[in-house]
Design a protein around this motif. Structure first.
Motif, PDB file in Angstrom:
ATOM      1  N   ARG A   1       0.830  -1.203   0.000  1.00 40.08           N
ATOM      2  CA  ARG A   1       0.000   0.000   0.000  1.00 40.08           C
ATOM      3  C   ARG A   1       0.867   1.256   0.000  1.00 40.08           C
ATOM      4  O   ARG A   1       0.612   2.214  -0.737  1.00 40.08           O
ATOM      5  N   ALA A   2       1.930   1.246   0.836  1.00 41.35           N
ATOM      6  CA  ALA A   2       2.804   2.417   0.941  1.00 41.35           C
ATOM      7  C   ALA A   2       3.596   2.638  -0.346  1.00 41.35           C
ATOM      8  O   ALA A   2       3.798   3.788  -0.777  1.00 41.35           O
ATOM      9  N   GLU A   3       4.036   1.542  -0.966  1.00 38.60           N
ATOM     10  CA  GLU A   3       4.833   1.683  -2.190  1.00 38.60           C
ATOM     11  C   GLU A   3       3.976   2.250  -3.321  1.00 38.60           C
ATOM     12  O   GLU A   3       4.423   3.113  -4.085  1.00 38.60           O
ATOM     13  N   ILE A   4       2.752   1.766  -3.426  1.00 34.82           N
ATOM     14  CA  ILE A   4       1.849   2.277  -4.465  1.00 34.82           C
ATOM     15  C   ILE A   4       1.527   3.750  -4.211  1.00 34.82           C
ATOM     16  O   ILE A   4       1.416   4.553  -5.143  1.00 34.82           O
ATOM     17  N   ALA A   5       1.403   4.117  -2.927  1.00 35.24           N
ATOM     18  CA  ALA A   5       1.064   5.500  -2.586  1.00 35.24           C
ATOM     19  C   ALA A   5       2.200   6.473  -2.898  1.00 35.24           C
ATOM     20  O   ALA A   5       1.995   7.688  -2.880  1.00 35.24           O
TER      21      ALA A   5
ATOM     22  N   GLY B   1      -4.070   9.811  -3.148  1.00 42.09           N
ATOM     23  CA  GLY B   1      -5.435   9.517  -2.693  1.00 42.09           C
ATOM     24  C   GLY B   1      -5.857   8.114  -3.107  1.00 42.09           C
ATOM     25  O   GLY B   1      -5.061   7.185  -3.114  1.00 42.09           O
ATOM     26  N   GLN B   2      -7.144   7.964  -3.437  1.00 47.91           N
ATOM     27  CA  GLN B   2      -7.714   6.683  -3.908  1.00 47.91           C
ATOM     28  C   GLN B   2      -7.398   5.554  -2.930  1.00 47.91           C
ATOM     29  O   GLN B   2      -7.187   4.404  -3.333  1.00 47.91           O
ATOM     30  N   ARG B   3      -7.406   5.850  -1.624  1.00 50.49           N
ATOM     31  CA  ARG B   3      -7.020   4.843  -0.633  1.00 50.49           C
ATOM     32  C   ARG B   3      -7.946   3.621  -0.673  1.00 50.49           C
ATOM     33  O   ARG B   3      -7.471   2.486  -0.631  1.00 50.49           O
ATOM     34  N   ASP B   4      -9.244   3.858  -0.745  1.00 54.22           N
ATOM     35  CA  ASP B   4     -10.182   2.721  -0.748  1.00 54.22           C
ATOM     36  C   ASP B   4     -10.016   1.867  -2.003  1.00 54.22           C
ATOM     37  O   ASP B   4     -10.092   0.638  -1.944  1.00 54.22           O
TER      38      ASP B   4
ATOM     39  N   HIS C   1      -9.796  18.410  -3.904  1.00 49.10           N
ATOM     40  CA  HIS C   1      -9.054  19.637  -4.246  1.00 49.10           C
ATOM     41  C   HIS C   1      -7.569  19.495  -3.891  1.00 49.10           C
ATOM     42  O   HIS C   1      -6.689  19.785  -4.710  1.00 49.10           O
ATOM     43  N   ASP C   2      -7.295  19.032  -2.675  1.00 51.84           N
ATOM     44  CA  ASP C   2      -5.894  18.881  -2.240  1.00 51.84           C
ATOM     45  C   ASP C   2      -5.169  17.804  -3.049  1.00 51.84           C
ATOM     46  O   ASP C   2      -3.974  17.938  -3.364  1.00 51.84           O
ATOM     47  N   ASP C   3      -5.875  16.729  -3.360  1.00 52.48           N
ATOM     48  CA  ASP C   3      -5.250  15.660  -4.150  1.00 52.48           C
ATOM     49  C   ASP C   3      -4.894  16.144  -5.556  1.00 52.48           C
ATOM     50  O   ASP C   3      -3.873  15.736  -6.131  1.00 52.48           O
ATOM     51  N   PHE C   4      -5.727  17.021  -6.105  1.00 47.37           N
ATOM     52  CA  PHE C   4      -5.401  17.602  -7.413  1.00 47.37           C
ATOM     53  C   PHE C   4      -4.053  18.329  -7.345  1.00 47.37           C
ATOM     54  O   PHE C   4      -3.201  18.192  -8.229  1.00 47.37           O
ATOM     55  N   HIS C   5      -3.862  19.128  -6.285  1.00 49.70           N
ATOM     56  CA  HIS C   5      -2.594  19.848  -6.117  1.00 49.70           C
ATOM     57  C   HIS C   5      -1.424  18.866  -6.069  1.00 49.70           C
ATOM     58  O   HIS C   5      -0.393  19.059  -6.723  1.00 49.70           O
TER      59      HIS C   5
END
Length: 329
Positions: free
Chosen positions: A22-26, A31-34, A189-193
């Protein structure tokens, strides 16, 4: 599963490996955690995923990043109306062997570990069937010879929910082959940034392999060993049966808006996913909450709305959420 030191160590290893992935993909995905968690749950269970979302939300990037984090062979097929089954599974070609002309099997892109089927609903039903049959059997038969696919093998398919011209919607029987159907939402909004920060410069995050195919197979074996209490299994059966309008536990929404409920494969999917959720929570048993959490992505493509439900714009997710809320253990 009894709580032996070996079991405790195996569960801890499962949890740690999952979190590393999960951490490596992040590192690359914002975002898109779920969505990421549910894709990883499907991978642990050996299931295939249907990702639905408009173009540009990172569906392809997610699959590519997952393959790098797992150090598995990755292939991509862009589905188009003129794509043929042989373009997917492979075909016989004529080659020269010591002066003799012989037929030799040339493998198609399906011979990999992680396959991205991009815009799967743009291919004809015949071509879709070739892939979906391969997903189920995990082998290919060409000219009377059967060829087994590598293990692990999983397909992540995408489809665009808006642009329907020139598409061939997947039949219900073929949708049933997918472990989960996941909606990829528009970033906040924050994820877009953050997306712009990560992709707009010269630095590209480096994705390292933190697990192998063998790790995934061992984790899948552990998932199948998590015990299930009879009362929890009874609750699971009630949930799935309640999606049928004729069942005694069917809600008013199901009776009014559902044409067909889920098959037993839906129950099998929920059980497998619930076992992963239990392990991630450090438990050696499945809880009612695990069943409820796994039900939505497992059932939303297995419950078919009636004409009335379609006409009134009822969402399948709403119907399933109503079932989960009202069916008691």
């Amino acid at each position: 599963m009894s709580s032996t030191p070996e079991t405790t160590a195996a569960v801890q290893h499962f949890h740690d490996t999952f979190e590393k992935l999960r951490a490596e993909i992040a590192k690359f995905m914002v975002g898109q955690r779920d969505v990421i968690e549910n894709v990883l749950i499907s991978v642990m269970c050996g299931g295939h995923v249907l990702l639905e979302g408009v173009p540009g939300l990172g569906k392809t990037a997610l699959v590519n990043t997952l393959a790098k984090a797992l150090h598995l062979k990755f292939q991509r097929i862009q589905f188009t109306p003129d794509l043929l089954p042989a373009d997917i599974v492979g075909t016989q070609i004529l080659v020269d062997r010591d002066g003799r002309k012989v037929f030799e099997f040339q493998q198609g892109p399906v011979f990999c570990n992680v396959l991205l089927a991009d815009e799967i609903n743009r291919a004809t039903p015949k071509t879709q069937s070739a892939l979906l049959e391969t997903m189920q059997e995990k082998r290919v038969t060409v000219a009377g010879t059967t060829h087994s696919l590598a293990r692990p093998f999983f397909v992540l398919a995408t489809q665009n929910p808006i642009e329907q011209d020139g598409t061939y919607p997947l039949p219900e029987a073929q949708l049933d082959r997918f472990f989960f159907k996941l909606f990829v939402p528009v970033p906040s909004h924050d994820d877009f940034h953050e997306i712009l920060n990560r992709t707009g410069g010269s630095h590209v995050p480096q994705i390292n392999a933190v697990a192998s195919g063998e790790d995934i197979l061992k984790m899948g074996q552990l998932v199948r060993e998590v015990p299930l209490d009879n009362s929890i299994q009874d609750y699971l059966v009630k949930i799935v049966r309640a999606t049928h309008p004729t069942d005694v536990n069917a809600t008013d929404r199901v009776k009014k808006y559902v044409r067909h409920g889920s098959s037993p494969r839906g129950a099998q999917t929920i059980l497998a996913a619930a076992r992963v959720l239990a392990l991630l929570d450090g438990r050696y048993h499945v809880a009612r909450e695990d069943i409820a959490k796994a039900a939505l992505p497992a059932l939303r493509h297995r419950v078919l709305l009636s004409f009335e439900g379609e006409a009134e714009g009822v969402k399948t997710d709403t119907v399933i959420a109503d079932v989960i809320e009202k069916v008691k253990a």
